[in-house]
Design a protein around this motif. Structure first.
Motif, PDB file in Angstrom:
ATOM      1  N   VAL A 148      16.989  22.643 -10.685  1.00 22.44           N
ATOM      2  CA  VAL A 148      15.750  23.186 -11.235  1.00 22.44           C
ATOM      3  C   VAL A 148      15.045  23.894 -10.087  1.00 22.44           C
ATOM      4  O   VAL A 148      14.741  23.280  -9.054  1.00 22.44           O
ATOM      5  CB  VAL A 148      14.854  22.079 -11.836  1.00 22.44           C
ATOM      6  CG1 VAL A 148      13.534  22.665 -12.330  1.00 22.44           C
ATOM      7  CG2 VAL A 148      15.591  21.363 -12.960  1.00 22.44           C
ATOM      8  N   TYR A 149      14.831  25.200 -10.271  1.00 25.02           N
ATOM      9  CA  TYR A 149      14.198  26.035  -9.245  1.00 25.02           C
ATOM     10  C   TYR A 149      13.111  26.862  -9.918  1.00 25.02           C
ATOM     11  O   TYR A 149      13.376  27.516 -10.931  1.00 25.02           O
ATOM     12  CB  TYR A 149      15.258  26.927  -8.583  1.00 25.02           C
ATOM     13  CG  TYR A 149      14.707  27.969  -7.653  1.00 25.02           C
ATOM     14  CD1 TYR A 149      14.008  27.603  -6.504  1.00 25.02           C
ATOM     15  CD2 TYR A 149      14.880  29.320  -7.914  1.00 25.02           C
ATOM     16  CE1 TYR A 149      13.501  28.560  -5.644  1.00 25.02           C
ATOM     17  CE2 TYR A 149      14.380  30.287  -7.062  1.00 25.02           C
ATOM     18  CZ  TYR A 149      13.686  29.894  -5.932  1.00 25.02           C
ATOM     19  OH  TYR A 149      13.164  30.851  -5.088  1.00 25.02           O
ATOM     20  N   GLN A 150      11.914  26.802  -9.390  1.00 26.99           N
ATOM     21  CA  GLN A 150      10.739  27.490  -9.946  1.00 26.99           C
ATOM     22  C   GLN A 150      10.568  27.165 -11.433  1.00 26.99           C
ATOM     23  O   GLN A 150      10.284  28.037 -12.251  1.00 26.99           O
ATOM     24  CB  GLN A 150      10.826  28.996  -9.707  1.00 26.99           C
ATOM     25  CG  GLN A 150      10.771  29.346  -8.244  1.00 26.99           C
ATOM     26  CD  GLN A 150      10.765  30.843  -7.984  1.00 26.99           C
ATOM     27  OE1 GLN A 150      11.245  31.645  -8.777  1.00 26.99           O
ATOM     28  NE2 GLN A 150      10.213  31.222  -6.838  1.00 26.99           N
ATOM     29  N   GLY A 151      10.813  25.896 -11.783  1.00 31.78           N
ATOM     30  CA  GLY A 151      10.606  25.428 -13.137  1.00 31.78           C
ATOM     31  C   GLY A 151      11.703  25.773 -14.129  1.00 31.78           C
ATOM     32  O   GLY A 151      11.619  25.423 -15.299  1.00 31.78           O
ATOM     33  N   VAL A 168      14.032  21.609  -6.831  1.00 28.62           N
ATOM     34  CA  VAL A 168      13.268  22.134  -5.700  1.00 28.62           C
ATOM     35  C   VAL A 168      11.805  22.053  -6.129  1.00 28.62           C
ATOM     36  O   VAL A 168      11.400  22.725  -7.086  1.00 28.62           O
ATOM     37  CB  VAL A 168      13.655  23.592  -5.372  1.00 28.62           C
ATOM     38  CG1 VAL A 168      12.843  24.096  -4.184  1.00 28.62           C
ATOM     39  CG2 VAL A 168      15.152  23.721  -5.101  1.00 28.62           C
ATOM     40  N   ASP A 169      11.024  21.224  -5.443  1.00 34.75           N
ATOM     41  CA  ASP A 169       9.633  21.033  -5.861  1.00 34.75           C
ATOM     42  C   ASP A 169       8.715  22.115  -5.291  1.00 34.75           C
ATOM     43  O   ASP A 169       9.165  23.042  -4.618  1.00 34.75           O
ATOM     44  CB  ASP A 169       9.149  19.617  -5.527  1.00 34.75           C
ATOM     45  CG  ASP A 169       9.017  19.346  -4.036  1.00 34.75           C
ATOM     46  OD1 ASP A 169       8.975  20.306  -3.222  1.00 34.75           O
ATOM     47  OD2 ASP A 169       8.941  18.152  -3.668  1.00 34.75           O
ATOM     48  N   ASN A 170       7.418  21.979  -5.546  1.00 36.18           N
ATOM     49  CA  ASN A 170       6.443  22.979  -5.094  1.00 36.18           C
ATOM     50  C   ASN A 170       6.327  23.058  -3.579  1.00 36.18           C
ATOM     51  O   ASN A 170       5.788  24.028  -3.051  1.00 36.18           O
ATOM     52  CB  ASN A 170       5.071  22.692  -5.706  1.00 36.18           C
ATOM     53  CG  ASN A 170       5.073  22.907  -7.202  1.00 36.18           C
ATOM     54  OD1 ASN A 170       5.870  23.677  -7.739  1.00 36.18           O
ATOM     55  ND2 ASN A 170       4.181  22.207  -7.896  1.00 36.18           N
ATOM     56  N   ASN A 171       6.793  22.031  -2.889  1.00 32.42           N
ATOM     57  CA  ASN A 171       6.781  22.030  -1.421  1.00 32.42           C
ATOM     58  C   ASN A 171       8.127  22.474  -0.857  1.00 32.42           C
ATOM     59  O   ASN A 171       8.397  22.279   0.329  1.00 32.42           O
ATOM     60  CB  ASN A 171       6.425  20.638  -0.896  1.00 32.42           C
ATOM     61  CG  ASN A 171       5.028  20.224  -1.291  1.00 32.42           C
ATOM     62  OD1 ASN A 171       4.111  21.020  -1.234  1.00 32.42           O
ATOM     63  ND2 ASN A 171       4.873  18.983  -1.725  1.00 32.42           N
ATOM     64  N   ASN A 172       8.988  23.023  -1.724  1.00 31.37           N
ATOM     65  CA  ASN A 172      10.326  23.499  -1.337  1.00 31.37           C
ATOM     66  C   ASN A 172      11.251  22.391  -0.861  1.00 31.37           C
ATOM     67  O   ASN A 172      12.214  22.651  -0.132  1.00 31.37           O
ATOM     68  CB  ASN A 172      10.251  24.619  -0.288  1.00 31.37           C
ATOM     69  CG  ASN A 172       9.724  25.904  -0.888  1.00 31.37           C
ATOM     70  OD1 ASN A 172       9.919  26.178  -2.063  1.00 31.37           O
ATOM     71  ND2 ASN A 172       9.038  26.699  -0.077  1.00 31.37           N
ATOM     72  N   ALA A 173      10.974  21.157  -1.271  1.00 31.82           N
ATOM     73  CA  ALA A 173      11.849  20.030  -0.930  1.00 31.82           C
ATOM     74  C   ALA A 173      12.846  19.824  -2.068  1.00 31.82           C
ATOM     75  O   ALA A 173      12.495  19.917  -3.243  1.00 31.82           O
ATOM     76  CB  ALA A 173      11.032  18.774  -0.705  1.00 31.82           C
ATOM     77  N   LEU A 174      14.082  19.542  -1.719  1.00 31.98           N
ATOM     78  CA  LEU A 174      15.151  19.321  -2.686  1.00 31.98           C
ATOM     79  C   LEU A 174      15.338  17.831  -2.907  1.00 31.98           C
ATOM     80  O   LEU A 174      15.459  17.059  -1.949  1.00 31.98           O
ATOM     81  CB  LEU A 174      16.462  19.924  -2.168  1.00 31.98           C
ATOM     82  CG  LEU A 174      17.688  19.814  -3.076  1.00 31.98           C
ATOM     83  CD1 LEU A 174      17.481  20.651  -4.349  1.00 31.98           C
ATOM     84  CD2 LEU A 174      18.942  20.266  -2.338  1.00 31.98           C
ATOM     85  N   SER A 175      15.346  17.428  -4.188  1.00 34.03           N
ATOM     86  CA  SER A 175      15.556  16.019  -4.487  1.00 34.03           C
ATOM     87  C   SER A 175      16.460  15.858  -5.706  1.00 34.03           C
ATOM     88  O   SER A 175      16.599  16.771  -6.512  1.00 34.03           O
ATOM     89  CB  SER A 175      14.217  15.305  -4.726  1.00 34.03           C
ATOM     90  OG  SER A 175      13.528  15.899  -5.796  1.00 34.03           O
ATOM     91  N   LEU A 176      17.062  14.683  -5.797  1.00 32.48           N
ATOM     92  CA  LEU A 176      17.850  14.312  -6.969  1.00 32.48           C
ATOM     93  C   LEU A 176      16.862  13.760  -7.986  1.00 32.48           C
ATOM     94  O   LEU A 176      16.151  12.790  -7.708  1.00 32.48           O
ATOM     95  CB  LEU A 176      18.878  13.239  -6.594  1.00 32.48           C
ATOM     96  CG  LEU A 176      19.657  12.598  -7.748  1.00 32.48           C
ATOM     97  CD1 LEU A 176      20.542  13.626  -8.447  1.00 32.48           C
ATOM     98  CD2 LEU A 176      20.503  11.446  -7.223  1.00 32.48           C
ATOM     99  N   THR A 177      16.789  14.393  -9.175  1.00 30.71           N
ATOM    100  CA  THR A 177      15.780  13.982 -10.153  1.00 30.71           C
ATOM    101  C   THR A 177      16.374  13.364 -11.414  1.00 30.71           C
ATOM    102  O   THR A 177      15.651  12.710 -12.166  1.00 30.71           O
ATOM    103  CB  THR A 177      14.889  15.177 -10.542  1.00 30.71           C
ATOM    104  OG1 THR A 177      15.710  16.270 -10.941  1.00 30.71           O
ATOM    105  CG2 THR A 177      14.015  15.589  -9.372  1.00 30.71           C
ATOM    106  N   GLU A 178      17.664  13.558 -11.657  1.00 29.12           N
ATOM    107  CA  GLU A 178      18.293  12.923 -12.820  1.00 29.12           C
ATOM    108  C   GLU A 178      19.780  12.755 -12.553  1.00 29.12           C
ATOM    109  O   GLU A 178      20.407  13.600 -11.929  1.00 29.12           O
ATOM    110  CB  GLU A 178      18.090  13.763 -14.081  1.00 29.12           C
ATOM    111  CG  GLU A 178      18.619  13.061 -15.326  1.00 29.12           C
ATOM    112  CD  GLU A 178      18.315  13.814 -16.603  1.00 29.12           C
ATOM    113  OE1 GLU A 178      17.136  13.852 -16.997  1.00 29.12           O
ATOM    114  OE2 GLU A 178      19.262  14.386 -17.183  1.00 29.12           O
TER     115      GLU A 178
END
Length: 172
Positions: A10-13, A52-62
């Motif tokens: 997910v990038y920019q929503g 990729v969240d609003n702080n440009n950090a990449l995380s595993l979300t699901e």
């Protein structure tokens, strides 16, 4: 071999297919889970979504896992417990062929709402807006099969560069 279900970013929503790169991203094995073949379209046994969240950090979300090896426990990942996913299907009644019977079966587990930071360094190729007129000849989706294609470069889990190469990989 059947075309494989890819992982997602997910990038920019917007949700994109993960087309390439990603060696070193978190997988179920990092959490003591050992998936095995889910079905012919998912031989590695899981589907991961990275954000990729609003702080440009990449995380595993699901993380959706079809099956785990015998003896492996379904355990929480940092406080997030897996939820059973069910799939509905229809069968024809043996007593009355005109009657259809709805059945429900377990179809893996999903860890939704994860927020597992990554320390990934490298590039991820992502694509969206599949060009449906193209016939898939590959097992995994390819960049030229998508209208939008980006190369995201990360350093220690932070997005540091984005290249829009949509026109460069499109088929003429």
């Amino acid at each position: 071999m059947t075309m494989q279900i890819p992982n997602f970013v997910v990038y920019q929503g917007k949700k994109y297919y993960l087309l390439g790169g990603g060696k070193g991203l978190p997988t179920p094995k990092d959490f003591g889970l050992h998936p095995w073949v889910w079905h012919t379209g998912c031989v590695h046994g899981y589907i991961a979504t990275y954000t990729v969240d609003n702080n440009n950090a990449l995380s595993l979300t699901e993380l959706r896992i079809g099956n785990v090896q015998e003896g492996t426990e379904w355990k929480p990942i940092n406080g997030v417990s897996p939820e059973i996913v069910y799939q509905d299907s229809w069968t024809i009644s043996e007593d009355n062929p005109a009657e259809r019977i709805k059945t429900r079966r377990e179809d893996g587990r999903v860890y939704a709402g994860l927020s597992e930071s990554t320390y990934f360094s490298g590039q991820l190729w992502i694509g969206s807006d599949k060009i449906h007129s193209l016939v898939a000849h590959s097992i995994f989706p390819q960049p030229h099969e998508f209208e939008q294609v980006y190369i995201l470069t990360f350093d220690n889990g932070k997005l540091v560069n984005v290249v829009d190469c949509s026109g460069a990989v499109a088929l003429e």
